[in-house]
Design a protein around this motif. Structure first.
Motif, PDB file in Angstrom:
ATOM      1  N   GLY A  38     108.407  97.690  82.691  1.00 11.49           N
ATOM      2  CA  GLY A  38     109.618  97.147  82.095  1.00 11.49           C
ATOM      3  C   GLY A  38     109.575  96.913  80.599  1.00 11.49           C
ATOM      4  N   THR A  39     110.615  96.217  80.127  1.00 14.34           N
ATOM      5  CA  THR A  39     110.780  95.951  78.696  1.00 14.34           C
ATOM      6  C   THR A  39     109.620  95.156  78.100  1.00 14.34           C
ATOM      7  OG1 THR A  39     113.193  95.982  79.008  1.00 14.34           O
ATOM      8  CG2 THR A  39     112.354  95.009  76.962  1.00 14.34           C
ATOM      9  N   PRO A  40     109.027  94.200  78.833  1.00 16.47           N
ATOM     10  CA  PRO A  40     107.902  93.447  78.236  1.00 16.47           C
ATOM     11  C   PRO A  40     106.767  94.355  77.727  1.00 16.47           C
ATOM     12  CG  PRO A  40     108.663  92.345  80.216  1.00 16.47           C
ATOM     13  CD  PRO A  40     109.403  93.638  80.160  1.00 16.47           C
ATOM     14  N   TYR A  41     106.488  95.422  78.460  1.00 17.23           N
ATOM     15  CA  TYR A  41     105.410  96.313  78.002  1.00 17.23           C
ATOM     16  C   TYR A  41     105.822  97.068  76.738  1.00 17.23           C
ATOM     17  CZ  TYR A  41     101.651  99.756  77.957  1.00 17.23           C
ATOM     18  OH  TYR A  41     100.579 100.525  77.582  1.00 17.23           O
ATOM     19  N   ASN A  92      98.303  94.810  81.692  1.00 13.59           N
ATOM     20  CA  ASN A  92      97.346  95.909  81.537  1.00 13.59           C
ATOM     21  C   ASN A  92      96.639  96.224  82.847  1.00 13.59           C
ATOM     22  OD1 ASN A  92      97.836  96.405  78.832  1.00 13.59           O
ATOM     23  ND2 ASN A  92      96.294  94.922  78.135  1.00 13.59           N
ATOM     24  N   HIS A  93      96.303  95.188  83.603  1.00 13.27           N
ATOM     25  CA  HIS A  93      95.628  95.397  84.889  1.00 13.27           C
ATOM     26  C   HIS A  93      96.514  96.192  85.838  1.00 13.27           C
ATOM     27  CE1 HIS A  93      93.239  94.673  88.480  1.00 13.27           C
ATOM     28  NE2 HIS A  93      94.332  94.219  89.083  1.00 13.27           N
ATOM     29  N   ASP A  94      97.794  95.823  85.911  1.00 11.39           N
ATOM     30  CA  ASP A  94      98.719  96.504  86.807  1.00 11.39           C
ATOM     31  C   ASP A  94      98.893  97.969  86.400  1.00 11.39           C
ATOM     32  OD1 ASP A  94      99.041  94.192  88.207  1.00 11.39           O
ATOM     33  OD2 ASP A  94     100.940  93.619  87.227  1.00 11.39           O
ATOM     34  N   LEU A  95      98.963  98.212  85.108  1.00 12.40           N
ATOM     35  CA  LEU A  95      99.158  99.577  84.627  1.00 12.40           C
ATOM     36  C   LEU A  95      97.928 100.437  84.892  1.00 12.40           C
ATOM     37  CD1 LEU A  95     100.927  98.768  81.266  1.00 12.40           C
ATOM     38  CD2 LEU A  95     101.926 100.078  83.138  1.00 12.40           C
TER      39      LEU A  95
END
Length: 463
Positions: free
Chosen positions: A105-108, A6-9
């Motif tokens: 990526g897929t994890p999100y 979430n921080h990166d996004l």
């Protein structure tokens, strides 16, 4: 893992002036829940239907987090192409488009799926996303208006018009249709059929002239109507008659004059409505019967929702600002007298007077559509018709700009033979020539001109 994701996004998200403000103007949880509902496992068909319903409430620009906006746009594109709305397909589409890394990526995507409940909850979260987006636009617009107030230069009313226009965009309905783009599908078809089947009167704002109303069905919302004539033929009289007639029937009307003061406007209205000669009123030569006529109509006329503007120095931005202001109070029609007297101090892109006029007519057309009212603009004709043996005017003789004809929904030309020939057998008659009608036939309507009462009226039956 999730916190870091979430921080990166959110590093890409919009920046406001405080963490507290940011929290009020964003709802990341609802965005994620909406997308999660659309990725519910084993419900690909239902997810497509849920996306279409949610799209009636929310737009891509409503998403605060850029990654969520990218995912929403990809899902919408998949639905339009008939692809299933499910996580594996979305993952593949994002990878193909080169956007998978942009959404972490897929994890999100898996994280989103965990946030959703069921496709049935999609519209609930879409409403929450749309509401907070509206708050965000209100905040951003208030900052923008503040900047206009602090640093704006030029005509003050032009600045007010700019600020008013920006604030008006906040009030626009947040649907796909508000952007002017809408699928011509069952929803639109149902609206059209319901409208056709309704008992609502299709008549627009009545002009006050029976034959003209029969031809045009009145003046309609969103239309730009141009009334044109040579000087002295009666375009001001007709424009004021139309505005007064609309007000007489309960429609809030605005008459903007750049060449008459409040007294002359008032004298013309009183003469037309009471049949007391204009010359008599203007020169204060009233006798007892005249006073009686004025007294009998005074209270009625004063009750009409007719607004008049009589500032000869009013600029085009000021005219638009006043029309917008009156629209917030229920304005139904505006009449501007007249185009060639208008100046636009902000038309810096205009390299000629013709270009300036073109920009103003386009501005009035857009304003009519935005406010959903008819705007009538009076316009002078050039001298070409006066030079011909046949004095009948033509649409191409509109003065200073061909864009006037191009932008107009209706062009109404006024012709009176007795202006050029005092012995004409048609003395006292006038032709209202519908020279252009985008949504109807073109024809002539003959009315009587009673200049001594400052009015045009229907011809007597049998004439």
């Amino acid at each position: 893992m999730t916190d870091q994701l979430n921080h990166d996004l959110d590093r890409e998200a919009f920046v406001f002036d405080s963490v507290e403000t940011d929290a009020v103007l964003s709802d990341i949880a609802s965005e994620m829940s909406l997308l999660g509902c659309l990725l519910a496992p084993g419900a690909a068909t239902a997810n497509v239907a849920a996306l279409h319903q949610a799209a009636e409430l929310v737009r891509p620009v409503d998403f605060y987090r850029p990654a969520n906006r990218i995912i929403w746009e990809r899902l919408a594109a998949m639905a339009d192409r008939g692809l299933p709305i499910e996580l594996p397909a979305l993952n593949a589409e994002l990878r193909t488009a080169g956007d998978l890394d942009r959404v972490q990526g897929t994890p999100y995507l898996l994280h989103l799926q965990e946030q959703g409940l069921t496709h049935a909850n999609a519209t609930y979260f879409a409403k929450m996303v749309a509401d907070v987006a509206m708050r965000r636009r209100m905040y951003q617009t208030s900052i923008s208006i503040g900047q206009i107030a602090r640093t704006g230069k030029g005509d003050m009313m032009a600045l007010v018009e700019e600020a008013d226009a920006q604030w008006g965009q906040v009030h626009a309905t947040d649907t796909a249709a508000a952007d002017g783009v809408e699928h011509f599908g069952e929803d639109m078809m149902a609206d059209l059929i319901d409208d056709l089947a309704s008992d609502e009167d299709p008549m627009g704002i009545p002009t006050g002239y029976a034959d003209l109303d029969a031809l045009l069905n009145g003046f309609h919302p969103g239309e730009l109507i141009v009334v044109a004539a040579r000087p002295g033929v009666g375009k001001t009289t007709l424009g004021l008659n139309v505005a007064t007639h609309a007000a007489k029937h309960g429609h809030r009307s605005l008459f903007v004059s750049l060449e008459m003061n409040r007294k002359e406007i008032g004298h013309r209205i009183l003469s037309a409505q009471t049949s007391v000669p204009f010359f008599t009123i203007r020169n204060k030569m009233l006798k007892e019967p005249d006073w009686a006529r004025l007294a009998s109509r005074r209270e009625e006329i004063a009750s009409w929702p007719l607004i008049v503007s009589h500032n000869p120095a009013i600029t085009f931005p000021q005219v638009k600002a006043e029309i917008r202001r009156q629209a917030r109070k229920g304005l139904k029609i505006a009449v501007v007298d007249y185009l060639q007297l208008l100046q636009d101090p902000d038309s810096k892109s205009a390299d000629s007077r013709e270009r300036e006029v073109a920009l103003m007519t386009r501005g009035l057309k857009v304003l009519a559509q935005q406010l959903e009212i008819p705007i009538v603009v009076l316009c002078q004709l050039n001298r070409d018709s006066a030079k011909r043996e046949d004095k009948r005017p033509h649409v191409h003789e509109l003065r200073e700009s061909g864009a006037v004809e191009q932008d107009a929904n209706v062009v109404l030309l006024i012709h009176r033979e007795d202006v050029y020939d005092k012995e004409s057998p048609r003395s006292g008659e006038a032709d209202l020539i519908v020279g252009k009608s985008r949504n109807g036939p073109m024809s002539d309507v003959t009315v009587a001109f009673q200049g001594h009462y400052s009015r045009f009226v229907d011809m007597a039956p049998g004439v």
